[in-house]
Design an enzyme around this catalytic site. Structure first.
Site, PDB file in Angstrom:
ATOM      1  N   GLU A 126     -36.089  20.909  -6.401  1.00  0.00           N
ATOM      2  CA  GLU A 126     -36.277  21.376  -5.027  1.00  0.00           C
ATOM      3  C   GLU A 126     -36.199  20.200  -4.069  1.00  0.00           C
ATOM      4  O   GLU A 126     -35.148  19.938  -3.505  1.00  0.00           O
ATOM      5  CB  GLU A 126     -37.621  22.114  -4.906  1.00  0.00           C
ATOM      6  CG  GLU A 126     -37.754  22.904  -3.640  1.00  0.00           C
ATOM      7  CD  GLU A 126     -38.933  23.876  -3.694  1.00  0.00           C
ATOM      8  OE1 GLU A 126     -39.229  24.440  -2.654  1.00  0.00           O
ATOM      9  OE2 GLU A 126     -39.528  24.060  -4.767  1.00  0.00           O
ATOM     10  N   GLU A 403     -49.963  22.176  -5.007  1.00  0.00           N
ATOM     11  CA  GLU A 403     -49.327  23.269  -4.272  1.00  0.00           C
ATOM     12  C   GLU A 403     -50.202  24.516  -4.282  1.00  0.00           C
ATOM     13  O   GLU A 403     -50.364  25.186  -3.268  1.00  0.00           O
ATOM     14  CB  GLU A 403     -47.973  23.590  -4.906  1.00  0.00           C
ATOM     15  CG  GLU A 403     -47.235  24.740  -4.249  1.00  0.00           C
ATOM     16  CD  GLU A 403     -45.876  24.978  -4.871  1.00  0.00           C
ATOM     17  OE1 GLU A 403     -45.013  25.545  -4.185  1.00  0.00           O
ATOM     18  OE2 GLU A 403     -45.667  24.596  -6.039  1.00  0.00           O
TER      19      GLU A 403
END
Length: 601
Positions: A126, A403
């Site tokens: 990502e 996260e």
């Protein structure tokens, strides 16, 4: 860390040395599932001579590395840390070791993700410039590091990518490396980076130029959102990311938050209109300032009419809903605001002082509680160590912000969700509140030409301090407890003034220099004896002695019930403890009753 390994090795020509990277260990092995499609592997073929091996065109987000193919001494391995070169400008310190570790995790996570662009995470397939993440983290980032040039450059990219969209929307990631992803129209909180980040840059760095450069982008963004509404002042009915990663959302559906997407989107519409009106006024665009100011007021009024009851309840009875209404000043009536804040405090307590917010609510909830006088509630939320909480990852050995609140589960296994990172700065946005409120230093005018000194000492701390390198020099605030007093010391740099609010009702102004004040310390809360099973659940959770006695007794006599009571109880003010222990065997109930009475006698 973010970077790579530098390895001194030698061996037969053609021998292959392989380095695999991962953030965590699971069952003693590299936990590579969160990497998804990223190989996170460096491969070297030896030349036959002793040499230094280091990747030149790759970087990795990792804490652990596995080297195979060649025997290498640990003394011949070092980590090379990479990040954009920025000057450190902000520090925080307190008497609470875990809180200090949390702050250091925020700093370390920012360093790792400020590499060329503000990425969301550095390890998996990502590494994208997600707009929502930096939108919530910009105030923290601009305090910790001089990231003016870094974010100015990224905002220029944002404007270029926005200009390529058909409707003026802001892509979810900048640079726009995900063509077609999220292309169904504007996305609240993510696209609002176009208005929020330039505003923060002006506030923290005094940079009018960035507002001027980004004004067209700000205006285009709010016009794109207005075109996506029905003219009522609300932004509803669209697919949104909402309060992303609300801890109540299942692992495979991170957008399933307790607060509706319509509440989040409508709140951000009102806020971005207000910020654009302010920018127009700053730049002398009087007609725009009037127009967007009127539209902001219309949205604010519509939000209150649609989502807030006259009694001070949100239609979504969730922490993020209350934090948005209060934090974005969407409700002006003082009695209604007080009722909203009181209900927010109740909701936080009913949740066991465990976090109940995702990306949108997390930067706002502590401020909303503090400004309304519920400092002890904010403290309990901040210092909670049970999952989910800011300090839970610290208890699990985290060195960066995760996260997910539970990226690693209490049993040491990795969260089963596909999207699980252990270095993601968004939820670390609470550090801005540590700087501004717990320690008490903030800008009162753009670029710190006026400072605000307003510490709010947490009862559980003995001292706290912060320092920030402003354009005028070092500014600092520190407080410590001395008996029944709190001693506050502040350093105000040359050519600035500071407004001082010590919470005693007296707000005054001081000039440059070092200043000291003494104020009466808040008296610690007194907890009365509790009547065992007849005690109200709110009183049990509010008294650490009673709460610990309850859980310890259940762990000893009915361990299968302990976790269910901890996580499944609504700690309400009109619910007796006995209602949370239904179907518990009578002998265990008797033990709990006696333990609560003894602990609080």
């Amino acid at each position: 860390l973010v970077g790579r390994l530098r390895i001194r090795a030698g061996g037969e020509r053609g021998t292959r040395l392989v380095v695999r990277h991962a953030e965590v260990l699971e069952n003693g092995e590299l936990g590579i599932r969160p990497l998804r499609n990223a190989a996170a592997t460096a491969t070297f073929d030896l030349s036959g001579d002793d040499e230094v091996l280091e990747s030149r065109f790759s970087f990795y987000g990792f804490r652990y590395a596995e080297i195979t193919g060649v025997d290498v001494s640990p003394d011949d391995v070092e980590a090379v840390v990479l990040h954009t070169d920025m000057r450190r400008t902000g520090w925080f310190d307190s008497s609470h070791a875990e809180l200090d570790r949390l702050h250091e995790n925020v700093v370390w996570g920012m360093r790792g993700n400020f590499l060329s662009i503000p990425t969301d995470c550095p390890q998996r397939d990502e590494r994208l410039g997600w707009t929502g993440d930096i939108q919530v983290f910009a105030p923290t980032a601009s305090y910790l590091y001089d990231c003016d040039g870094f974010l100015t450059s990224w905002l220029r990219d944002l404007a270029h990518e926005q200009a390529r969209t058909v409707d003026g929307s802001v892509p979810l990631v900048v640079p726009a490396a995900l063509p077609g992803f999220g292309s169904g129209g504007p996305t609240a909180a993510w696209g609002d980076a176009a208005t929020v980040v330039p505003t923060v840059m002006h506030e923290r760095f005094g940079d009018v130029g960035v507002v001027q450069a980004q004004y067209a982008s700000m205006r285009t963004w709010v016009e794109a959102v207005l075109a996506d509404t029905d003219g009522s002042g609300l932004w509803t009915g669209r697919m949104q990311l909402g309060d992303w990663l609300d801890p109540s959302a299942p692992p495979d559906d991170p957008g399933a938050a307790k607060v509706s997407d319509d509440v989040v989107a409508s709140a951000y519409l009102a806020r971005s209109l207000r910020l654009t009106a302010d920018a127009a006024e700053l730049l002398g665009h009087d007609e725009d300032a009037r127009r967007y100011g009127d539209l902001a007021e219309r949205s604010r009024t519509a939000f209150a009419a649609e989502f807030v009851t006259p009694a001070g309840r949100m239609m979504n009875d969730a922490p993020t809903a209350y934090a948005l209404a209060l934090g974005f000043d969407l409700v002006a009536d003082p009695p209604v605001r007080a009722a909203l804040a009181a209900r927010l405090a109740d909701v936080v307590r009913e949740g066991g002082y465990r976090i109940g917010t995702g990306f949108v609510g997390t930067p706002l909830v502590a401020d909303a509680l503090t400004e309304a006088g519920h400092l002890e509630v904010a403290e309990r939320l901040l210092l909670q160590t049970e999952c989910p909480s800011w300090l839970y990852p610290v208890t699990m050995g985290a060195t960066t912000v995760w996260e997910r609140w539970d990226s690693m589960l209490p049993d040491g296994t990795i969260n089963p969700g596909e999207m699980t990172s252990f270095n993601h700065y968004a939820l670390g946005a609470v550090a801005d509140w540590l700087h501004r409120s717990v320690a008490g230093l903030a800008p009162a005018a753009p670029g710190y030409r006026r400072l605000r000194i307003a510490p709010r000492p947490l009862p559980a701390l003995e001292h706290a301090s912060t320092r920030h390198l402003t354009p005028y020099g070092d500014a600092a605030v520190a407080w410590r407890r001395e008996g029944d007093e709190v001693v506050v010391t502040a350093v105000v740099p040359a050519n600035t003034v500071a407004e001082v609010d010590l919470g005693d009702g007296d707000v005054h102004e001081v000039g440059s220099g070092t200043h000291t004040w003494r104020t009466a310390a808040a008296k610690p809360r007194q907890h009365p004896p509790l009547p065992g099973l007849d005690a109200m659940l709110a009183d049990v959770i509010d008294d650490p002695r009673a709460y610990r006695a309850l859980l310890d007794t259940l762990a000893e006599h009915a361990p299968e019930r302990a976790d269910a009571v901890r996580t499944g109880t609504v700690w309400g003010s009109r619910r007796a403890l006995s209602t949370a222990l239904m179907f518990t065997p009578p002998p265990v109930l008797a033990e709990v009753d006696a333990a609560i009475r003894a602990a609080t006698a």
